[in-house]
Design a protein around this motif. Structure first.
Motif, short mmCIF file in Angstrom:
data_model
loop_
_atom_site.label_atom_id
_atom_site.label_comp_id
_atom_site.label_asym_id
_atom_site.label_seq_id
_atom_site.Cartn_x
_atom_site.Cartn_y
_atom_site.Cartn_z
N GLY A 215 7.21 3.95 10.33
CA GLY A 215 6.46 3.79 9.09
C GLY A 215 5.57 4.98 8.81
N ALA A 216 4.95 5.52 9.87
CA ALA A 216 4.08 6.68 9.68
C ALA A 216 4.88 7.90 9.23
CB ALA A 216 3.36 6.98 10.99
N ILE A 217 6.13 7.97 9.66
CA ILE A 217 6.99 9.11 9.29
C ILE A 217 7.61 8.91 7.92
CG2 ILE A 217 9.06 10.40 9.92
CD1 ILE A 217 8.44 9.66 12.86
N GLN A 218 8.15 7.70 7.69
CA GLN A 218 8.88 7.42 6.45
C GLN A 218 7.98 6.90 5.32
OE1 GLN A 218 12.53 7.01 5.96
NE2 GLN A 218 13.20 7.72 7.96
N GLU A 219 6.75 6.53 5.67
CA GLU A 219 5.83 5.94 4.69
C GLU A 219 6.43 4.67 4.08
OE1 GLU A 219 4.72 8.93 1.89
OE2 GLU A 219 3.60 10.10 3.36
N TYR B 15 7.32 -5.30 6.27
CA TYR B 15 6.62 -6.55 5.94
C TYR B 15 5.18 -6.27 5.56
CZ TYR B 15 10.65 -8.45 8.45
OH TYR B 15 11.92 -8.75 8.86
N ASP B 16 4.61 -7.14 4.72
CA ASP B 16 3.23 -6.92 4.30
C ASP B 16 2.24 -7.05 5.46
OD1 ASP B 16 3.36 -9.65 4.64
OD2 ASP B 16 2.92 -10.17 2.57
N ILE B 17 2.61 -7.79 6.50
CA ILE B 17 1.72 -7.92 7.65
C ILE B 17 1.70 -6.67 8.52
CG2 ILE B 17 1.85 -10.44 7.77
CD1 ILE B 17 3.94 -10.15 9.95
N MET B 18 2.60 -5.71 8.22
CA MET B 18 2.63 -4.44 8.95
C MET B 18 2.35 -3.26 8.00
SD MET B 18 5.87 -5.08 11.52
CE MET B 18 5.27 -4.01 12.82
N ASP B 19 1.76 -3.56 6.86
CA ASP B 19 1.47 -2.55 5.84
C ASP B 19 0.22 -1.75 6.24
OD1 ASP B 19 0.93 -1.08 3.58
OD2 ASP B 19 1.25 -2.74 2.18
N VAL B 20 0.41 -0.68 6.98
CA VAL B 20 -0.71 0.12 7.47
C VAL B 20 -1.54 0.72 6.34
CG1 VAL B 20 -1.36 2.15 8.83
CG2 VAL B 20 0.39 0.58 9.69
N PRO B 21 -0.94 1.29 5.29
CA PRO B 21 -1.76 1.85 4.21
C PRO B 21 -2.72 0.84 3.58
CG PRO B 21 0.49 2.62 4.01
CD PRO B 21 0.49 1.57 5.07
N GLY C 73 0.81 -1.21 0.00
CA GLY C 73 0.00 0.00 0.00
C GLY C 73 0.84 1.26 0.00
N PHE C 74 2.15 1.12 -0.12
CA PHE C 74 3.06 2.26 -0.15
C PHE C 74 4.06 2.07 -1.28
CE2 PHE C 74 4.66 -1.02 2.61
CZ PHE C 74 6.00 -1.11 2.32
#
Length: 231
Positions: free
Chosen positions: A173-177, A181-187, A45-46
């Motif tokens: 991740g929120a800062i660097q986008e 891992y795909d299991i931590m893909d927030v977007p 998602g990023f």
């Protein structure tokens, strides 16, 4: 039960071999990252990537795989140098190394959607870090120990590291986008979906820790497991 000199020699060789395998895997991984652009997880998602160059190399240290291999490598190297390690802090890190490398192997091979890079350096590093290191680490721990080192307080303290890792990764991740891992893909998954995955992995952490505690209790005097009075 007194540990024979042969068992001590074999233990040192196994621990040293484990450390070298971990370090070689990490070095190959870093070499590949320095020379290539990082790849995105399937259906990410990023779009943020790193490298080639020093930013790609440094970014590898944000992977759980890299961290678990380094912790395992350092602790087994220290054991190869001196088996008589009675420090509680050392055995906490030893426990972290065993549990985290086991999680690395299980999650990578059965959960993550990974795509082979078809590069001899990258694929060799992956096999060393995700397949050989977990097998050698767990088998070496079962056979040689050190025994009588897994306790509830140490499991609790060891569990703080994956929790810290999850918090750090989501914040970064929120800062660097970018997420490792795909299991931590927030977007793509959203925070609720990622939270479910993190909870599932932490449950796996507890199951592995419970298994190690049981094995440590049942096999403390079996095989050639090393036992020191103050460990």
């Amino acid at each position: 039960m007194q540990t024979s000199k042969l068992n001590l020699i074999l233990a040192r060789l196994v621990f040293l071999s484990t450390a070298l395998l971990c370090f070689i895997g990490v070095l190959l991984e870093l070499w590949y990252a320095y020379r290539h652009t990082s790849s995105l997880p399937p259906n990410a998602g990023f779009t943020r990537t790193f490298g080639p160059g020093i930013d790609g190399l440094l970014n590898q240290f944000s992977f759980f795989t890299t961290q678990s291999n380094l912790i395992l490598g350092i602790t087994t190297l220290l054991l190869a140098i001196d088996l008589d390690r009675t420090s509680s802090s050392f055995h906490i890190w030893r426990l972290i190394g065993i549990i985290d490398i086991t999680i690395t192997g299980i999650v990578f091979n059965f959960v993550l959607k990974t795509v082979p890079k078809n590069d001899i350096i990258a694929d060799t590093a992956s096999y060393l870090e995700h397949d050989f290191a977990p097998i050698l680490a767990v088998s070496g721990w079962i056979i040689f120990g050190p025994a009588k080192t897994v306790t509830i307080p140490r499991i609790f303290l060891a569990g703080l590291l994956p929790i810290t890792y999850a918090i750090f990764t989501l914040t970064r991740g929120a800062i660097q986008e970018w997420y490792p891992y795909d299991i931590m893909d927030v977007p793509r998954l959203g925070y609720p979906g990622v939270a479910i995955n993190i909870i599932g992995i932490f449950v796996l952490f507890l199951l592995i820790a419970g298994f190690l505690a049981l094995v440590d209790r049942l096999l403390s005097s079996r095989f050639g497991r090393i036992s020191f009075p103050n460990s």
